[in-house]
Design an enzyme around this catalytic site. Structure first.
Site, PDB file in Angstrom:
ATOM      1  N   TYR A 162      -4.907  -9.741  -2.336  1.00  0.00           N
ATOM      2  CA  TYR A 162      -4.694  -8.531  -3.154  1.00  0.00           C
ATOM      3  C   TYR A 162      -3.712  -8.828  -4.289  1.00  0.00           C
ATOM      4  CZ  TYR A 162      -3.374  -3.625  -4.083  1.00  0.00           C
ATOM      5  OH  TYR A 162      -3.122  -2.403  -4.683  1.00  0.00           O
ATOM      6  N   LYS A 166      -4.456  -8.836  -8.351  1.00  0.00           N
ATOM      7  CA  LYS A 166      -3.693  -7.941  -9.234  1.00  0.00           C
ATOM      8  C   LYS A 166      -2.923  -8.742 -10.283  1.00  0.00           C
ATOM      9  CE  LYS A 166      -4.811  -3.939  -7.461  1.00  0.00           C
ATOM     10  NZ  LYS A 166      -5.625  -2.996  -8.250  1.00  0.00           N
TER      11      LYS A 166
HETATM   12  N1  LIG Z   1      -1.623   3.755  -3.762  1.00  0.00           N
HETATM   13  C1  LIG Z   1      -0.711   2.841  -4.055  1.00  0.00           C
HETATM   14  O1  LIG Z   1       0.415   2.818  -3.512  1.00  0.00           O
HETATM   15  C2  LIG Z   1      -1.013   1.796  -5.075  1.00  0.00           C
HETATM   16  C3  LIG Z   1      -0.012   0.862  -5.364  1.00  0.00           C
HETATM   17  C4  LIG Z   1      -0.275  -0.133  -6.284  1.00  0.00           C
HETATM   18  C5  LIG Z   1      -1.495  -0.185  -6.908  1.00  0.00           C
HETATM   19  N2  LIG Z   1      -2.451   0.724  -6.617  1.00  0.00           N
HETATM   20  C6  LIG Z   1      -3.742   0.594  -7.306  1.00  0.00           C
HETATM   21  O2  LIG Z   1      -4.114   1.830  -7.876  1.00  0.00           O
HETATM   22  C7  LIG Z   1      -5.541   1.922  -7.883  1.00  0.00           C
HETATM   23  C8  LIG Z   1      -5.972   3.222  -7.234  1.00  0.00           C
HETATM   24  O3  LIG Z   1      -5.522   3.224  -5.889  1.00  0.00           O
HETATM   25  P1  LIG Z   1      -5.461   4.556  -5.020  1.00  0.00           P
HETATM   26  O4  LIG Z   1      -4.263   4.424  -4.163  1.00  0.00           O
HETATM   27  O5  LIG Z   1      -5.641   5.751  -5.870  1.00  0.00           O
HETATM   28  O6  LIG Z   1      -6.758   4.328  -4.072  1.00  0.00           O
HETATM   29  P2  LIG Z   1      -7.763   5.332  -3.333  1.00  0.00           P
HETATM   30  O7  LIG Z   1      -7.223   6.720  -3.286  1.00  0.00           O
HETATM   31  O8  LIG Z   1      -8.122   4.639  -2.067  1.00  0.00           O
HETATM   32  O9  LIG Z   1      -9.033   5.314  -4.310  1.00  0.00           O
HETATM   33  C9  LIG Z   1      -9.782   4.154  -4.492  1.00  0.00           C
HETATM   34  C10 LIG Z   1     -10.986   4.510  -5.339  1.00  0.00           C
HETATM   35  O10 LIG Z   1     -11.744   3.317  -5.585  1.00  0.00           O
HETATM   36  C11 LIG Z   1     -13.073   3.501  -5.124  1.00  0.00           C
HETATM   37  N3  LIG Z   1     -13.561   2.229  -4.614  1.00  0.00           N
HETATM   38  C12 LIG Z   1     -13.008   1.482  -3.616  1.00  0.00           C
HETATM   39  N4  LIG Z   1     -13.775   0.403  -3.378  1.00  0.00           N
HETATM   40  C13 LIG Z   1     -14.823   0.471  -4.237  1.00  0.00           C
HETATM   41  C14 LIG Z   1     -15.957  -0.347  -4.454  1.00  0.00           C
HETATM   42  N5  LIG Z   1     -16.205  -1.435  -3.710  1.00  0.00           N
HETATM   43  N6  LIG Z   1     -16.849   0.013  -5.410  1.00  0.00           N
HETATM   44  C15 LIG Z   1     -16.631   1.140  -6.146  1.00  0.00           C
HETATM   45  N7  LIG Z   1     -15.567   1.944  -5.984  1.00  0.00           N
HETATM   46  C16 LIG Z   1     -14.679   1.615  -5.030  1.00  0.00           C
HETATM   47  C17 LIG Z   1     -12.962   4.586  -4.052  1.00  0.00           C
HETATM   48  O11 LIG Z   1     -14.181   5.307  -3.863  1.00  0.00           O
HETATM   49  P3  LIG Z   1     -15.257   4.896  -2.733  1.00  0.00           P
HETATM   50  O12 LIG Z   1     -14.489   4.524  -1.505  1.00  0.00           O
HETATM   51  O13 LIG Z   1     -16.118   6.099  -2.581  1.00  0.00           O
HETATM   52  O14 LIG Z   1     -16.001   3.737  -3.311  1.00  0.00           O
HETATM   53  C18 LIG Z   1     -11.915   5.489  -4.673  1.00  0.00           C
HETATM   54  O15 LIG Z   1     -12.495   6.323  -5.663  1.00  0.00           O
HETATM   55  C19 LIG Z   1      -6.039   0.670  -7.186  1.00  0.00           C
HETATM   56  O16 LIG Z   1      -6.347  -0.316  -8.148  1.00  0.00           O
HETATM   57  C20 LIG Z   1      -4.855   0.219  -6.370  1.00  0.00           C
HETATM   58  O17 LIG Z   1      -4.895  -1.173  -6.080  1.00  0.00           O
HETATM   59  C21 LIG Z   1      -2.244   1.706  -5.707  1.00  0.00           C
END
Ligand SMILES: NC(=O)c1ccc[n+]([C@@H]2O[C@H](COP(=O)([O-])OP(=O)(O)OC[C@H]3O[C@@H](n4cnc5c(N)ncnc54)[C@H](OP(=O)(O)O)[C@@H]3O)[C@@H](O)[C@H]2O)c1
Length: 257
Positions: A162, A166
């Site tokens: 991961y 990133k």
């Molecule tokens: N939350 C945190 O603390 C955090 C920290 C650092 C970075 N980030 C980054 O921020 C971004 C958003 O994260 P989040 O926390 O908002 O995640 P989340 O709520 O789990 O949402 C992830 C989204 O991506 C979609 N997705 C996942 N796998 C996919 C695939 N194989 N094909 C197409 N769509 C896919 C999911 O929809 P489906 O499952 O329906 O496909 C969902 O819409 C990510 O890049 C994550 O790495 C998050």
């Protein structure tokens, strides 16, 4: 909004594609771009959450559509790119936000975890950018945003593949900025802190760790999806024309100490 703010930050007439726009940070960003005037196309796997998100936006008077695709598949990435562009036209704004969060201890990290992580978290952003970036450059305007992570910069809690993917995104934004920013396309990453979303659902069941992470954050709290709304609109707007190749930390100061 007054005319000045509309000119600086308004996105009326713009088309945005947001991957992972059906949940968490992506949903908040898609909503913010739509509220700023953009027509948005959401891309993810699950149709129900996509339709729920798009319907909520349409109910507020915005234009929103969705495409299902598993971004782990290059064929589906290509199809999603073409189908997304067919809805409202070629996009002005691409937000590569979808990601998987597979973080076994490194000794247990098998090739499937590595390949899936690279495919969804790095290859798909590159392929979608290649689908849309050159067209943005030809038209003389574009905005590409990638969602990166603290683990692009420092290793903790089994960063594994991961963190590597990133980190690749932060370098990808710089490579893209080198190629396309002379033609009006800015390319940046947004770096969240800890945001309680479905991505890190395990934290919701571990209040002690969630509280410790909040205490480690200078603002004293973990992130909220809504924290990304203003930054996304700003970076997508005319106001941010000179910000490119950058990592913008929206992390409550998590990385500042
Ligand atoms: N939350 C945190 O603390 C955090 C920290 C650092 C970075 N980030 C980054 O921020 C971004 C958003 O994260 P989040 O926390 O908002 O995640 P989340 O709520 O789990 O949402 C992830 C989204 O991506 C979609 N997705 C996942 N796998 C996919 C695939 N194989 N094909 C197409 N769509 C896919 C999911 O929809 P489906 O499952 O329906 O496909 C969902 O819409 C990510 O890049 C994550 O790495 C998050």
């Amino acid at each position: 909004m007054n005319d000045y703010l509309e000119e600086m930050f308004g996105l009326r007439g713009r088309v945005a594609i947001v991957t992972g726009g059906s949940s968490g940070i992506g949903k908040a960003i898609a909503t913010a771009l739509a509220r700023a005037g953009a027509r948005v196309v959401l891309v993810a796997r699950g149709a129900a959450a996509l339709e729920e998100t798009a319907a909520a936006l349409r109910a507020q008077g915005h234009e929103a559509a969705w495409i299902t695709a598993d971004l782990a598949s290059r064929d589906q990435v290509r199809r999603a790119g073409d189908e997304a562009a067919a809805v409202f036209g070629e996009p002005d704004i691409l937000v590569n936000n979808a990601a998987v969060n597979l973080r076994p201890p490194l000794n247990d990290l098998d090739e499937h975890v590595w390949d899936t992580t690279m495919a969804v978290n790095l290859d798909a952003p590159h392929l979608l950018s290649m689908r849309f970036g050159p067209g943005m450059a030809r038209r003389g305007h574009g905005r590409i945003l990638h969602l990166s992570s603290q683990q692009a910069f420092r290793a903790y809690a089994d960063s594994g593949a991961y963190g590597v993917a990133k980190a690749g995104l932060t370098a990808l934004a710089r490579s893209q900025a080198e190629a396309w920013s002379p033609h009006g396309v800015t390319c940046n990453v947004i770096v969240p802190g800890v945001v309680l979303t479905p991505l890190n659902a395990r934290l919701a069941g571990d209040p002690a760790t969630a509280a410790a992470l909040a205490a480690r954050t200078l603002t004293g709290r973990n992130g909220l999806a809504e924290d990304f709304a203003g930054t996304a609109v700003f970076l997508a707007s005319s106001a941010a024309a000179a910000i490119t190749g950058q990592a913008v930390f929206v992390d409550g100061g998590f990385s500042a100490h």
